[in-house]
Motif scaffolding. Structure first.
Motif, mmCIF file in Angstrom:
data_model
loop_
_atom_site.group_PDB
_atom_site.id
_atom_site.type_symbol
_atom_site.label_atom_id
_atom_site.label_comp_id
_atom_site.label_asym_id
_atom_site.label_seq_id
_atom_site.Cartn_x
_atom_site.Cartn_y
_atom_site.Cartn_z
ATOM 1 N N PRO A 77 -3.026 1.871 -3.928
ATOM 2 C CA PRO A 77 -2.300 0.450 -4.219
ATOM 3 C C PRO A 77 -2.302 1.256 -5.508
ATOM 4 C CG PRO A 77 -4.979 0.430 -4.420
ATOM 5 C CD PRO A 77 -4.609 1.392 -3.777
ATOM 6 N N HIS A 103 0.779 -1.359 -0.019
ATOM 7 C CA HIS A 103 -0.273 -0.010 0.113
ATOM 8 C C HIS A 103 1.108 0.835 0.375
ATOM 9 C CE1 HIS A 103 -3.964 1.292 0.254
ATOM 10 N NE2 HIS A 103 -3.954 1.609 1.456
ATOM 11 N N VAL A 162 -4.084 -4.908 -2.532
ATOM 12 C CA VAL A 162 -3.988 -5.015 -0.913
ATOM 13 C C VAL A 162 -4.919 -5.274 -0.185
ATOM 14 C CG1 VAL A 162 -3.284 -2.984 0.599
ATOM 15 C CG2 VAL A 162 -2.335 -2.692 -1.434
#
Length: 298
Positions: free
Chosen positions: A106, A74, A113
């Motif tokens: 992301p 992330h 994520v």
């Protein structure tokens, strides 16, 4: 103990979808009868596309923990100049204090994520501290191992293992895994509350020499107050999270991602944001963002 142990009603996560790239189980503090204080909000989310424009935070820590099984990192950006990936197993702790602008998304090809977003209330004495960010890499997270038990001590401490992060306030975040027949007991300091969330599988939770117990199904959570310990057992494989910190028991006023103690403080922070005192953030991507109004921020 001067007070009988208690737990909240069992709360099912509210299923949330935003756009095409974000789904979550959402938990808000007001569903737990005050028993998860200082936690304000928990989102257990999956994210496959940028979803949120840069937005302001104040009066809280916005915490991101990326689960080990996340397929992608992330990416974090804030108005303090911090930017970079939060890899699977990493913890990123954004102390908003008096205010800053922030977003995470992301990136890359076919990202996915899997993570937690947690809002943790700052004590009144720390609402106006300077914003700053803290980060722990996955490799630095201590792990407790026992038969049928694996616990990542992501923040705080448990069973003599202490996470390396020095936080603005005491707080524990445990990411735990039990195999069939596994048992884990965590000591809760006096004056602390705890939130237990069943990420996957189901758990039996008991407190204080098993004086009371509760079953926690997948996707459900409960708050615990005035307990000296929580004990979790699983009949099958289970994944859980424990969040725990000292109960603040202070007035709280929420306005999106700003959390202050009263109307005067909130109005002061909204004016500061509109004057640009939280800083500016433009994303270095094709979807270059801009700070959205606090009223509209997620």
């Amino acid at each position: 103990m001067n007070q009988k142990s208690a737990f909240s009603a069992v709360v099912a996560g509210h299923e949330m979808r935003i756009g095409e790239g974000f789904t979550a189980r959402h938990f808000a503090e007001n569903d737990f009868q005050g028993m998860i204080d200082p936690v304000v909000m928990l989102d257990h989310f999956h994210m496959t596309a940028p979803t949120f424009e840069p937005h302001p935070h104040a009066g809280i820590s916005a915490v991101t923990y990326v689960f080990e099984d996340s397929a992608s990192p992330h990416h974090n950006y804030d108005s303090l100049g911090n930017r970079g990936p939060i890899h699977p197993g990493d913890l990123h702790w954004f102390v908003a204090g008096r205010g800053a602008v922030h977003t995470e998304q992301p990136e890359g090809e076919h990202p996915h994520v899997h993570a937690l977003q947690i809002f943790i209330n700052l004590p009144a004495a720390q609402k106006m501290i300077a914003p700053h960010a803290l980060h722990v890499n996955a490799a630095d997270v201590p792990v407790l191992r026992a038969p049928a038990v694996r616990i990542r001590v992501v923040a705080g401490e448990s069973h003599g293992l202490a996470a390396p992060l020095r936080l603005p306030q005491p707080f524990t975040l445990l990411d735990g895994f039990l195999e069939a027949g596994g048992t884990f007991e965590h000591a809760v300091p006096a004056g602390w509350h705890a939130m237990v969330y069943a990420v996957q599988g189901s758990l039996n939770l008991s407190m204080d020499a098993f004086s009371c117990s509760q079953t926690l199904a997948e996707g459900h959570a409960l708050g615990v107050a005035a307990a000296s310990s929580v004990r979790l057992t699983a009949a099958g494989p289970a994944h859980f999270v424990i969040l725990s910190g000292p109960a603040l028991r202070e007035p709280m006023l929420k306005h999106g991602p700003l959390v202050m103690n009263n109307v005067e403080q909130m109005n002061d922070r909204l004016r500061a944001y509109r004057r640009g005192e939280f800083g500016q953030l433009v994303l270095p991507t094709s979807r270059a963002g801009h700070p959205v109004a606090a009223e509209d921020a997620p």
